[in-house]
Design a protein around this motif. Structure first.
Motif, PDB file in Angstrom:
ATOM      1  N   TYR A  11      -4.278   1.697   3.393  1.00 31.60           N
ATOM      2  CA  TYR A  11      -4.074   2.706   4.423  1.00 31.60           C
ATOM      3  C   TYR A  11      -4.499   2.117   5.762  1.00 31.60           C
ATOM      4  O   TYR A  11      -5.640   1.674   5.923  1.00 31.60           O
ATOM      5  CB  TYR A  11      -4.891   3.962   4.146  1.00 31.60           C
ATOM      6  N   ASP A  12      -3.581   2.118   6.735  1.00 33.10           N
ATOM      7  CA  ASP A  12      -3.881   1.603   8.071  1.00 33.10           C
ATOM      8  C   ASP A  12      -4.493   0.209   8.012  1.00 33.10           C
ATOM      9  O   ASP A  12      -5.450  -0.115   8.741  1.00 33.10           O
ATOM     10  CB  ASP A  12      -4.826   2.557   8.812  1.00 33.10           C
ATOM     11  N   GLY A  13      -3.963  -0.601   7.134  1.00 32.03           N
ATOM     12  CA  GLY A  13      -4.435  -1.969   7.017  1.00 32.03           C
ATOM     13  C   GLY A  13      -5.695  -2.160   6.202  1.00 32.03           C
ATOM     14  O   GLY A  13      -6.111  -3.293   5.951  1.00 32.03           O
ATOM     15  N   GLN A  14      -6.304  -1.037   5.748  1.00 31.96           N
ATOM     16  CA  GLN A  14      -7.508  -1.119   4.937  1.00 31.96           C
ATOM     17  C   GLN A  14      -7.135  -1.034   3.456  1.00 31.96           C
ATOM     18  O   GLN A  14      -6.590  -0.017   3.020  1.00 31.96           O
ATOM     19  CB  GLN A  14      -8.476   0.018   5.288  1.00 31.96           C
ATOM     20  N   PRO A  15      -7.405  -2.082   2.660  1.00 28.19           N
ATOM     21  CA  PRO A  15      -7.029  -2.048   1.235  1.00 28.19           C
ATOM     22  C   PRO A  15      -7.779  -0.970   0.471  1.00 28.19           C
ATOM     23  O   PRO A  15      -8.987  -0.799   0.635  1.00 28.19           O
ATOM     24  CB  PRO A  15      -7.400  -3.443   0.743  1.00 28.19           C
ATOM     25  N   ALA A  51       3.564   7.665  -2.560  1.00 30.02           N
ATOM     26  CA  ALA A  51       3.076   6.578  -1.709  1.00 30.02           C
ATOM     27  C   ALA A  51       3.662   5.281  -2.240  1.00 30.02           C
ATOM     28  O   ALA A  51       3.644   5.038  -3.450  1.00 30.02           O
ATOM     29  CB  ALA A  51       1.540   6.531  -1.715  1.00 30.02           C
ATOM     30  N   ALA A  52       4.197   4.484  -1.345  1.00 33.12           N
ATOM     31  CA  ALA A  52       4.796   3.209  -1.753  1.00 33.12           C
ATOM     32  C   ALA A  52       3.726   2.125  -1.755  1.00 33.12           C
ATOM     33  O   ALA A  52       3.086   1.886  -0.725  1.00 33.12           O
ATOM     34  CB  ALA A  52       5.911   2.829  -0.792  1.00 33.12           C
ATOM     35  N   PRO A  53       3.491   1.470  -2.877  1.00 32.91           N
ATOM     36  CA  PRO A  53       2.467   0.417  -2.917  1.00 32.91           C
ATOM     37  C   PRO A  53       2.842  -0.758  -2.027  1.00 32.91           C
ATOM     38  O   PRO A  53       4.026  -1.051  -1.818  1.00 32.91           O
ATOM     39  CB  PRO A  53       2.436   0.016  -4.395  1.00 32.91           C
ATOM     40  N   ALA A  54       1.814  -1.423  -1.497  1.00 32.80           N
ATOM     41  CA  ALA A  54       2.064  -2.595  -0.657  1.00 32.80           C
ATOM     42  C   ALA A  54       2.577  -3.767  -1.484  1.00 32.80           C
ATOM     43  O   ALA A  54       3.308  -4.622  -0.977  1.00 32.80           O
ATOM     44  CB  ALA A  54       0.774  -2.986   0.076  1.00 32.80           C
ATOM     45  N   ALA A  55       2.177  -3.808  -2.749  1.00 32.40           N
ATOM     46  CA  ALA A  55       2.621  -4.883  -3.640  1.00 32.40           C
ATOM     47  C   ALA A  55       2.528  -4.382  -5.068  1.00 32.40           C
ATOM     48  O   ALA A  55       1.833  -3.409  -5.370  1.00 32.40           O
ATOM     49  CB  ALA A  55       1.757  -6.136  -3.455  1.00 32.40           C
ATOM     50  N   GLY A  56       3.232  -5.059  -5.948  1.00 31.06           N
ATOM     51  CA  GLY A  56       3.196  -4.684  -7.361  1.00 31.06           C
ATOM     52  C   GLY A  56       4.353  -3.792  -7.769  1.00 31.06           C
ATOM     53  O   GLY A  56       5.182  -3.398  -6.937  1.00 31.06           O
TER      54      GLY A  56
END
Length: 249
Positions: A11-15, A51-56
Motif C-alpha cells: 500500500y502506497d509503496g509500503q509492503p 485488491a490486485a497483488p503487486a506480484a504472484g
C-alpha cells in the motif's frame, strides 16, 4: 482448489505481504491468525479480487484468477454494514440470486432454505434491526450459503458478538460446511482458530509472511467444552499462541 504462489502486496509503496505461498484443498477449512497489521485481511482481499497483488499468482481450480473468482462468497465482521436495513431478512439472503436466471419464486424458496440451515426460518419476514447481533450474522452466513459457493472467505466473522454467541456461531459454521466448499477463516482468536480449522496458518512480521502452517488433528470433535479440554487441543493452542507471539516481535 486454491493455490497462492509468491503473492506480494503493498500500500502506497509500503509492503504488506511478501512471498505468500499457500495451497488449500477442496473442502478444507483453513484458519488464518496473526498479530494486528500482519496482512490477514489484505490476503483475503487479494483472494477475493478486491485488491490486485503487486506480484504472484492466485489460482482457483487451476485457473489464474482475474478479478472476483466465480463461486466466491464473503462474510464480513461488520454484519450491520453488510445487511441492507430496508430489505427483509429473506430479501437480504436472496439478494445474490438476482444475478442468476432463477425465478422470483425460486429465489424466495432458496432463501428460506438457507435461513432454515442457520436456524432462522421464522425470521424471514423481519428486518435486520429486529434481530440480535448474532442473528444478523446468521443472516449474513445464510446469504453467503444461498449461492452455494465453492470458496467462502470469512474475515473475523464472529469478532463483534458476545462469547456465548461466538461459540454458537463457531458450531454453526462446522454444521453448515460441506465437502465442496473451501473456507479461509481469518480470526484474532487463537482458540477459535484451532476449534474450527483443519489447519492453522500463522502470519507474522512486517511485511506479513507465513511463519507456521499447523495441521489440526484432534482425536474427536465433541462439544465446545469437551473439545477444548482435549490434550491435543491444549497443546496446539499453546503452539499457535507461541508462534503468534514470536511473530509479533
Amino acid at each position: 482448489m486454491l493455490e497462492i504462489a509468491g503473492l506480494t502486496h503493498a500500500y502506497d509503496g509500503q509492503p504488506v505481504l511478501e512471498d505468500i505461498h499457500l495451497s488449500v484443498a477442496r473442502g478444507e477449512l483453513v484458519s488464518i491468525v496473526g498479530p494486528s497489521g500482519c496482512g490477514k485481511s489484505t490476503l483475503l482481499r487479494c483472494v477475493a479480487g478486491l485488491a490486485a497483488p503487486a506480484a504472484g499468482k492466485i489460482l482457483v481450480d487451476g485457473t489464474e484468477a482475474a478479478g472476483v473468482p466465480a463461486g466466491l462468497a464473503v462474510v464480513f465482521q461488520e454484519y450491520g454494514r453488510s445487511l441492507l436495513p430496508w430489505l427483509s431478512v429473506r430479501e437480504n439472503v436472496a439478494l445474490p440470486l438476482r444475478r442468476t436466471p432463477m425465478s422470483r419464486t425460486g429465489r424466495r424458496a432458496a432463501a428460506v432454505a438457507a435461513l432454515e440451515s442457520v436456524g432462522l426460518a421464522g425470521a424471514a419476514r423481519k428486518h435486520p434491526a429486529q434481530l440480535s447481533g448474532g442473528m444478523q450474522q446468521r443472516v449474513a452466513i445464510a446469504r453467503a450459503l444461498v449461492c452455494r459457493p465453492s470458496l467462502l472467505l470469512m474475515d473475523e466473522p464472529f469478532g463483534s458478538v458476545d462469547a456465548q454467541t461466538r461459540e454458537d456461531l463457531e458450531d454453526l459454521l462446522l454444521e453448515v460446511r460441506n465437502p465442496n466448499m473451501t473456507i479461509l477463516f481469518v480470526t484474532h482468536d487463537i482458540d477459535e482458530s484451532v476449534y474450527v480449522g483443519d489447519r492453522v496458518v500463522v502470519l507474522g512480521g512486517h511485511p506479513g509472511r507465513i511463519v507456521a502452517d499447523l495441521p489440526v488433528r484432534l482425536p474427536v470433535r465433541g462439544d465446545q467444552i469437551a473439545t477444548r479440554e482435549q490434550p491435543e487441543f491444549v497443546r496446539l493452542r499453546a503452539e499457535v499462541g507461541r508462534r503468534v507471539r514470536i511473530s509479533s516481535r
